[in-house]
Write a protein that holds these residues in place. Sequence first.
Motif, PDB file in Angstrom:
ATOM      1  N   TRP A  62      23.503  50.774  16.302  1.00  0.00           N
ATOM      2  CA  TRP A  62      22.951  50.681  17.650  1.00  0.00           C
ATOM      3  C   TRP A  62      23.919  49.897  18.520  1.00  0.00           C
ATOM      4  CZ3 TRP A  62      19.377  53.129  20.229  1.00  0.00           C
ATOM      5  CH2 TRP A  62      19.029  52.658  21.492  1.00  0.00           C
ATOM      6  N   HIS A  63      24.086  50.373  19.729  1.00  0.00           N
ATOM      7  CA  HIS A  63      24.815  49.605  20.726  1.00  0.00           C
ATOM      8  C   HIS A  63      24.204  49.897  22.090  1.00  0.00           C
ATOM      9  CE1 HIS A  63      27.080  53.334  21.515  1.00  0.00           C
ATOM     10  NE2 HIS A  63      27.187  53.415  20.207  1.00  0.00           N
ATOM     11  N   ASP A  64      24.401  48.996  23.019  1.00  0.00           N
ATOM     12  CA  ASP A  64      23.723  49.058  24.313  1.00  0.00           C
ATOM     13  C   ASP A  64      23.954  50.358  25.073  1.00  0.00           C
ATOM     14  OD1 ASP A  64      22.596  46.603  23.893  1.00  0.00           O
ATOM     15  OD2 ASP A  64      24.105  45.506  25.042  1.00  0.00           O
ATOM     16  N   SER A  65      25.076  51.018  24.862  1.00  0.00           N
ATOM     17  CA  SER A  65      25.358  52.244  25.609  1.00  0.00           C
ATOM     18  C   SER A  65      24.452  53.396  25.183  1.00  0.00           C
ATOM     19  CB  SER A  65      26.824  52.645  25.442  1.00  0.00           C
ATOM     20  OG  SER A  65      27.084  53.006  24.103  1.00  0.00           O
ATOM     21  N   MET A  66      23.672  53.221  24.112  1.00  0.00           N
ATOM     22  CA  MET A  66      22.767  54.278  23.661  1.00  0.00           C
ATOM     23  C   MET A  66      21.543  54.410  24.550  1.00  0.00           C
ATOM     24  SD  MET A  66      22.863  54.072  19.570  1.00  0.00           S
ATOM     25  CE  MET A  66      24.286  54.559  18.654  1.00  0.00           C
ATOM     26  N   SER A  67      21.328  53.459  25.432  1.00  0.00           N
ATOM     27  CA  SER A  67      20.224  53.559  26.377  1.00  0.00           C
ATOM     28  C   SER A  67      20.766  53.232  27.758  1.00  0.00           C
ATOM     29  CB  SER A  67      19.100  52.583  26.009  1.00  0.00           C
ATOM     30  OG  SER A  67      18.062  52.649  26.960  1.00  0.00           O
ATOM     31  N   SER A  68      20.566  54.147  28.692  1.00  0.00           N
ATOM     32  CA  SER A  68      21.108  53.937  30.037  1.00  0.00           C
ATOM     33  C   SER A  68      20.179  53.111  30.913  1.00  0.00           C
ATOM     34  CB  SER A  68      21.383  55.291  30.704  1.00  0.00           C
ATOM     35  OG  SER A  68      20.162  55.969  30.942  1.00  0.00           O
ATOM     36  N   VAL A  69      19.010  52.758  30.399  1.00  0.00           N
ATOM     37  CA  VAL A  69      18.084  51.979  31.221  1.00  0.00           C
ATOM     38  C   VAL A  69      18.421  50.491  31.112  1.00  0.00           C
ATOM     39  CG1 VAL A  69      16.254  53.703  30.978  1.00  0.00           C
ATOM     40  CG2 VAL A  69      16.293  51.753  29.440  1.00  0.00           C
ATOM     41  N   PRO A  70      18.112  49.720  32.147  1.00  0.00           N
ATOM     42  CA  PRO A  70      18.392  48.280  32.117  1.00  0.00           C
ATOM     43  C   PRO A  70      17.483  47.554  31.117  1.00  0.00           C
ATOM     44  CG  PRO A  70      17.206  48.867  34.121  1.00  0.00           C
ATOM     45  CD  PRO A  70      17.513  50.151  33.414  1.00  0.00           C
ATOM     46  N   PRO A  71      17.781  46.291  30.820  1.00  0.00           N
ATOM     47  CA  PRO A  71      16.946  45.531  29.877  1.00  0.00           C
ATOM     48  C   PRO A  71      15.461  45.522  30.273  1.00  0.00           C
ATOM     49  CG  PRO A  71      18.940  44.302  30.361  1.00  0.00           C
ATOM     50  CD  PRO A  71      18.927  45.499  31.284  1.00  0.00           C
ATOM     51  N   GLN A  72      15.193  45.572  31.567  1.00  0.00           N
ATOM     52  CA  GLN A  72      13.801  45.645  32.032  1.00  0.00           C
ATOM     53  C   GLN A  72      13.628  46.923  32.843  1.00  0.00           C
ATOM     54  OE1 GLN A  72      10.700  43.574  31.700  1.00  0.00           O
ATOM     55  NE2 GLN A  72      10.384  45.721  32.132  1.00  0.00           N
ATOM     56  N   PRO A  73      13.202  48.009  32.183  1.00  0.00           N
ATOM     57  CA  PRO A  73      12.964  49.235  32.939  1.00  0.00           C
ATOM     58  C   PRO A  73      11.848  49.030  33.965  1.00  0.00           C
ATOM     59  CG  PRO A  73      13.007  49.671  30.580  1.00  0.00           C
ATOM     60  CD  PRO A  73      12.983  48.186  30.758  1.00  0.00           C
ATOM     61  N   ILE A  74      12.030  49.626  35.122  1.00  0.00           N
ATOM     62  CA  ILE A  74      11.030  49.530  36.179  1.00  0.00           C
ATOM     63  C   ILE A  74      10.579  50.942  36.527  1.00  0.00           C
ATOM     64  CG2 ILE A  74      10.585  48.825  38.562  1.00  0.00           C
ATOM     65  CD1 ILE A  74      12.635  46.576  38.109  1.00  0.00           C
ATOM     66  N   GLY A  75       9.287  51.171  36.438  1.00  0.00           N
ATOM     67  CA  GLY A  75       8.727  52.486  36.715  1.00  0.00           C
ATOM     68  C   GLY A  75       8.484  53.252  35.426  1.00  0.00           C
ATOM     69  N   LYS A  76       7.497  54.121  35.464  1.00  0.00           N
ATOM     70  CA  LYS A  76       7.154  54.905  34.276  1.00  0.00           C
ATOM     71  C   LYS A  76       8.278  55.867  33.891  1.00  0.00           C
ATOM     72  CE  LYS A  76       2.875  55.793  33.086  1.00  0.00           C
ATOM     73  NZ  LYS A  76       1.506  56.317  33.018  1.00  0.00           N
ATOM     74  N   GLU A  77       8.936  56.465  34.884  1.00  0.00           N
ATOM     75  CA  GLU A  77       9.984  57.434  34.567  1.00  0.00           C
ATOM     76  C   GLU A  77      11.172  56.771  33.880  1.00  0.00           C
ATOM     77  OE1 GLU A  77      11.686  60.720  33.604  1.00  0.00           O
ATOM     78  OE2 GLU A  77       9.665  60.647  34.418  1.00  0.00           O
ATOM     79  N   GLU A  78      11.601  55.612  34.363  1.00  0.00           N
ATOM     80  CA  GLU A  78      12.720  54.903  33.731  1.00  0.00           C
ATOM     81  C   GLU A  78      12.335  54.452  32.321  1.00  0.00           C
ATOM     82  OE1 GLU A  78      15.915  52.328  35.842  1.00  0.00           O
ATOM     83  OE2 GLU A  78      14.297  50.946  35.260  1.00  0.00           O
ATOM     84  N   THR A  79      11.100  54.021  32.156  1.00  0.00           N
ATOM     85  CA  THR A  79      10.611  53.604  30.842  1.00  0.00           C
ATOM     86  C   THR A  79      10.605  54.798  29.888  1.00  0.00           C
ATOM     87  OG1 THR A  79       9.250  51.909  31.897  1.00  0.00           O
ATOM     88  CG2 THR A  79       8.686  52.509  29.637  1.00  0.00           C
ATOM     89  N   ARG A  80      10.099  55.924  30.361  1.00  0.00           N
ATOM     90  CA  ARG A  80      10.066  57.139  29.542  1.00  0.00           C
ATOM     91  C   ARG A  80      11.485  57.576  29.170  1.00  0.00           C
ATOM     92  NH1 ARG A  80      10.616  62.409  29.221  1.00  0.00           N
ATOM     93  NH2 ARG A  80       9.086  63.603  28.064  1.00  0.00           N
ATOM     94  N   ARG A  81      12.409  57.526  30.133  1.00  0.00           N
ATOM     95  CA  ARG A  81      13.796  57.925  29.864  1.00  0.00           C
ATOM     96  C   ARG A  81      14.413  57.057  28.766  1.00  0.00           C
ATOM     97  NH1 ARG A  81      16.210  57.169  34.617  1.00  0.00           N
ATOM     98  NH2 ARG A  81      17.513  55.420  34.005  1.00  0.00           N
ATOM     99  N   GLY A  82      14.141  55.761  28.810  1.00  0.00           N
ATOM    100  CA  GLY A  82      14.657  54.874  27.764  1.00  0.00           C
ATOM    101  C   GLY A  82      14.101  55.223  26.391  1.00  0.00           C
ATOM    102  N   ALA A  83      12.804  55.516  26.320  1.00  0.00           N
ATOM    103  CA  ALA A  83      12.191  55.889  25.039  1.00  0.00           C
ATOM    104  C   ALA A  83      12.761  57.204  24.529  1.00  0.00           C
ATOM    105  CB  ALA A  83      10.675  55.986  25.195  1.00  0.00           C
ATOM    106  N   LEU A  84      12.958  58.168  25.433  1.00  0.00           N
ATOM    107  CA  LEU A  84      13.504  59.463  25.040  1.00  0.00           C
ATOM    108  C   LEU A  84      14.943  59.321  24.544  1.00  0.00           C
ATOM    109  CD1 LEU A  84      13.111  62.512  24.807  1.00  0.00           C
ATOM    110  CD2 LEU A  84      13.819  62.705  27.207  1.00  0.00           C
ATOM    111  N   GLU A  85      15.749  58.516  25.219  1.00  0.00           N
ATOM    112  CA  GLU A  85      17.131  58.301  24.774  1.00  0.00           C
ATOM    113  C   GLU A  85      17.156  57.668  23.385  1.00  0.00           C
ATOM    114  OE1 GLU A  85      19.105  56.050  27.823  1.00  0.00           O
ATOM    115  OE2 GLU A  85      19.066  57.739  29.218  1.00  0.00           O
ATOM    116  N   ARG A  86      16.285  56.700  23.150  1.00  0.00           N
ATOM    117  CA  ARG A  86      16.221  56.057  21.834  1.00  0.00           C
ATOM    118  C   ARG A  86      15.796  57.056  20.760  1.00  0.00           C
ATOM    119  NH1 ARG A  86      16.117  50.430  21.881  1.00  0.00           N
ATOM    120  NH2 ARG A  86      16.165  49.484  23.942  1.00  0.00           N
ATOM    121  N   ALA A  87      14.808  57.887  21.069  1.00  0.00           N
ATOM    122  CA  ALA A  87      14.348  58.885  20.096  1.00  0.00           C
ATOM    123  C   ALA A  87      15.446  59.913  19.817  1.00  0.00           C
ATOM    124  CB  ALA A  87      13.081  59.573  20.608  1.00  0.00           C
TER     125      ALA A  87
END
Length: 187
Positions: A62-87
Amino acid sequence: MSKKLVSGMILCHQFHLNLSERKKLGRYPMPGTINLGTWSDIKYSAVRDAFPQYNVQKISQWHDSMSSVPPQPIGKEETRRGALERANHAKRDCPNADFAIGIEHGMYTNHFGVSVDAGCIILIAKDGTINETWTDELTIPDDFEKGPNGEWSVWKDPHSIITNDERSRKQFIEDALVGWASKNLAK
């Protein structure tokens, strides 16, 4: 679950249900292996405890570039995008896993106009089907000590503090997973 390095590739060796057992169980048979797109101990223990009969493993690298969202995602869409990238990274890390899971917590204003924290959980089945569920919302107190990178809290588990140790962040995640499983996995 064992992994070994062969010619620079990680091969995942897993226990799987045979085809006749899968057909008896229905659309989503109980998986043999879940690969989790995180190194977070809180998320890992939530998934492990929600699915005790499965082999749950963390992503191999794992490294930080695997998720394009910031440490604190703001908004449901940004949160969803982070979860999808991780999956998606978990799926690429171990494509033979029965499920690849990504979990991202974010903050947003709900339909009542209240600032809340909630986690989006994306489960990608071996066949590529994408499933989504969310944790319960936790109201963010206005006077809570903020984190250094825009996080709404300095604490890794502010849920325990806010709920007076009645529900931890792990429990929010675990409850969402158990609820999803009860509706989607064969019994």
